[in-house]
Design a protein around this motif. Structure first.
Motif, PDB file in Angstrom:
ATOM      1  N   PRO A  17     -26.537  -5.251  34.609  1.00  0.00           N
ATOM      2  CA  PRO A  17     -27.628  -4.398  34.138  1.00  0.00           C
ATOM      3  C   PRO A  17     -27.192  -3.592  32.926  1.00  0.00           C
ATOM      4  N   LYS A  18     -28.130  -3.349  32.011  1.00  0.00           N
ATOM      5  CA  LYS A  18     -27.818  -2.467  30.874  1.00  0.00           C
ATOM      6  C   LYS A  18     -27.679  -1.059  31.414  1.00  0.00           C
ATOM      7  N   LEU A  19     -26.673  -0.364  30.886  1.00  0.00           N
ATOM      8  CA  LEU A  19     -26.394   0.972  31.401  1.00  0.00           C
ATOM      9  C   LEU A  19     -26.819   2.041  30.403  1.00  0.00           C
ATOM     10  N   CYS A  20     -27.209   3.167  30.935  1.00  0.00           N
ATOM     11  CA  CYS A  20     -27.492   4.333  30.111  1.00  0.00           C
ATOM     12  C   CYS A  20     -26.205   4.698  29.370  1.00  0.00           C
ATOM     13  N   LEU A  21     -26.288   4.862  28.054  1.00  0.00           N
ATOM     14  CA  LEU A  21     -25.075   5.112  27.274  1.00  0.00           C
ATOM     15  C   LEU A  21     -24.541   6.537  27.444  1.00  0.00           C
ATOM     16  N   ALA A  22     -25.270   7.367  28.182  1.00  0.00           N
ATOM     17  CA  ALA A  22     -24.737   8.707  28.480  1.00  0.00           C
ATOM     18  C   ALA A  22     -24.189   8.752  29.905  1.00  0.00           C
ATOM     19  N   CYS A  23     -25.039   8.501  30.916  1.00  0.00           N
ATOM     20  CA  CYS A  23     -24.615   8.696  32.312  1.00  0.00           C
ATOM     21  C   CYS A  23     -24.186   7.408  33.002  1.00  0.00           C
ATOM     22  N   GLN A  24     -24.336   6.260  32.340  1.00  0.00           N
ATOM     23  CA  GLN A  24     -23.881   4.964  32.882  1.00  0.00           C
ATOM     24  C   GLN A  24     -24.707   4.450  34.062  1.00  0.00           C
ATOM     25  N   GLY A  29     -36.538  -1.340  33.212  1.00  0.00           N
ATOM     26  CA  GLY A  29     -37.100  -2.237  32.200  1.00  0.00           C
ATOM     27  C   GLY A  29     -37.644  -1.554  30.958  1.00  0.00           C
ATOM     28  N   ASN A  30     -38.215  -0.369  31.122  1.00  0.00           N
ATOM     29  CA  ASN A  30     -38.839   0.302  29.969  1.00  0.00           C
ATOM     30  C   ASN A  30     -37.890   1.300  29.301  1.00  0.00           C
ATOM     31  N   GLU A  31     -36.656   1.358  29.765  1.00  0.00           N
ATOM     32  CA  GLU A  31     -35.708   2.318  29.188  1.00  0.00           C
ATOM     33  C   GLU A  31     -34.743   1.612  28.229  1.00  0.00           C
ATOM     34  N   HIS A  32     -34.430   2.271  27.135  1.00  0.00           N
ATOM     35  CA  HIS A  32     -33.469   1.731  26.179  1.00  0.00           C
ATOM     36  C   HIS A  32     -32.468   2.822  25.830  1.00  0.00           C
ATOM     37  N   ILE A  33     -31.222   2.451  25.656  1.00  0.00           N
ATOM     38  CA  ILE A  33     -30.140   3.362  25.246  1.00  0.00           C
ATOM     39  C   ILE A  33     -29.869   4.430  26.312  1.00  0.00           C
ATOM     40  N   LEU A  34     -30.870   5.263  26.589  1.00  0.00           N
ATOM     41  CA  LEU A  34     -30.690   6.337  27.566  1.00  0.00           C
ATOM     42  C   LEU A  34     -31.695   6.195  28.703  1.00  0.00           C
ATOM     43  N   CYS A  35     -31.307   6.626  29.913  1.00  0.00           N
ATOM     44  CA  CYS A  35     -32.260   6.666  31.019  1.00  0.00           C
ATOM     45  C   CYS A  35     -33.228   7.824  30.757  1.00  0.00           C
ATOM     46  N   THR A  36     -34.341   7.821  31.464  1.00  0.00           N
ATOM     47  CA  THR A  36     -35.373   8.832  31.223  1.00  0.00           C
ATOM     48  C   THR A  36     -34.822  10.244  31.434  1.00  0.00           C
ATOM     49  N   SER A  37     -34.006  10.381  32.474  1.00  0.00           N
ATOM     50  CA  SER A  37     -33.451  11.699  32.778  1.00  0.00           C
ATOM     51  C   SER A  37     -32.554  12.212  31.631  1.00  0.00           C
ATOM     52  N   ALA A  95     -26.522   2.533  19.625  1.00  0.00           N
ATOM     53  CA  ALA A  95     -26.438   3.983  19.856  1.00  0.00           C
ATOM     54  C   ALA A  95     -26.549   4.722  18.522  1.00  0.00           C
ATOM     55  N   GLY A  96     -25.955   4.154  17.472  1.00  0.00           N
ATOM     56  CA  GLY A  96     -26.001   4.767  16.143  1.00  0.00           C
ATOM     57  C   GLY A  96     -27.384   4.689  15.523  1.00  0.00           C
ATOM     58  N   ILE A  97     -28.040   3.540  15.702  1.00  0.00           N
ATOM     59  CA  ILE A  97     -29.407   3.394  15.175  1.00  0.00           C
ATOM     60  C   ILE A  97     -30.331   4.390  15.871  1.00  0.00           C
ATOM     61  N   PHE A  98     -30.169   4.494  17.194  1.00  0.00           N
ATOM     62  CA  PHE A  98     -30.967   5.431  17.988  1.00  0.00           C
ATOM     63  C   PHE A  98     -30.779   6.872  17.480  1.00  0.00           C
ATOM     64  N   LEU A  99     -29.511   7.284  17.325  1.00  0.00           N
ATOM     65  CA  LEU A  99     -29.230   8.647  16.856  1.00  0.00           C
ATOM     66  C   LEU A  99     -29.728   8.849  15.422  1.00  0.00           C
TER      67      LEU A  99
END
Ligand SMILES: [Zn+2]
Length: 232
Positions: A17-24, A29-37, A95-99
């Motif tokens: 599974p793709k992981l949240c780049l902050a909390c792992q 399905g609708n989340e990218h880069i970071l989880c909603t939280s 992550a860089g594009i997102f930021l």
């Protein structure tokens, strides 16, 4: 064919599974880069809006700037530090594009959009070869379409500092660790308002060195933007 591809992608994400780049945690399905939280609690500064704030003060008397801002606070132990870590050391350019996109959006909201182009703080050649990309250039690539301005990467050049460091005090020696910067084809940036971009600002030494080099170009005005601000 497309459907097959999607099924294959779902199948792969079932096991990897793709992981949240902050909390792992695993992304839905609708989340990218970071989880909603994590997305909802991004530690954003208001520095692109504010004119009196710590990043502006950091460069007081060191660099003549139109504006200086950072997107996120970078507290010790913060899970959001992973975003930059993943960008710099794990090849997660997304992550860089997102930021970068977020930085662009905040700059757009807060300012008149008078910036002409973006210059990412360069890496020196050997490090660029090792890493394969410059994380600041990835941030710049995220900002560029938001502000509709180009990225200029062939003017500011980074050189390894080679000066002898013996017989100097501790502080001077520390300062000397910083690389040198040079400008080539400087006329490209004459009379331009340049946004100098880096990943994190801490002491401001790198941005000061790079910025001073740019400010020697006739008519150039300078602003600075970083993805994160670490107070020490
Ligand atoms: Zn998360």
């Amino acid at each position: 064919m497309i459907r097959l591809k999607n099924i294959a992608a779902d199948f792969v994400s079932l096991f990897y599974p793709k992981l949240c780049l902050a909390c792992q945690s695993a992304l839905q399905g609708n989340e990218h880069i970071l989880c909603t939280s994590c997305m909802n609690s991004l530690p954003e500064t208001s520095y692109f809006r504010d004119t009196q704030q710590p990043v502006m003060e950091l460069f007081n008397g060191r660099l003549k700037l139109e504006h200086a801002g950072s997107l996120l606070f970078f507290e010790k132990g913060s899970k959001y530090r992973n975003l930059i870590y993943q960008l710099k050391y794990k090849g997660k350019k997304e992550a860089g594009i997102f930021l970068g996109k977020l930085m662009g959006a905040r700059i757009l909201e807060s300012r008149s959009g008078s910036i002409d182009c973006i210059v990412p703080v360069p890496l020196h050649k050997s490090r660029l070869r090792r890493r394969g990309y410059n994380q600041s250039a990835i941030l710049a690539a995220g900002i560029s379409p938001m502000l509709n301005i180009p990225v200029v990467e062939d003017v500011l050049i980074r050189k390894k500092h080679t000066a002898t460091q013996t017989r100097k005090g501790r502080f001077e020696r520390w300062q000397n660790v910083e690389d040198r910067f040079e400008c080539r084809k400087a006329s490209t940036l004459e009379n331009k308002h340049v946004l100098l971009v880096d990943d994190v600002v801490t002491t401001g030494a790198t941005l000061e060195a790079a910025g001073s080099c740019l400010l020697a170009i006739p008519g150039l005005t300078l602003s600075v933007a970083t993805a994160a601000y670490a107070s020490s």
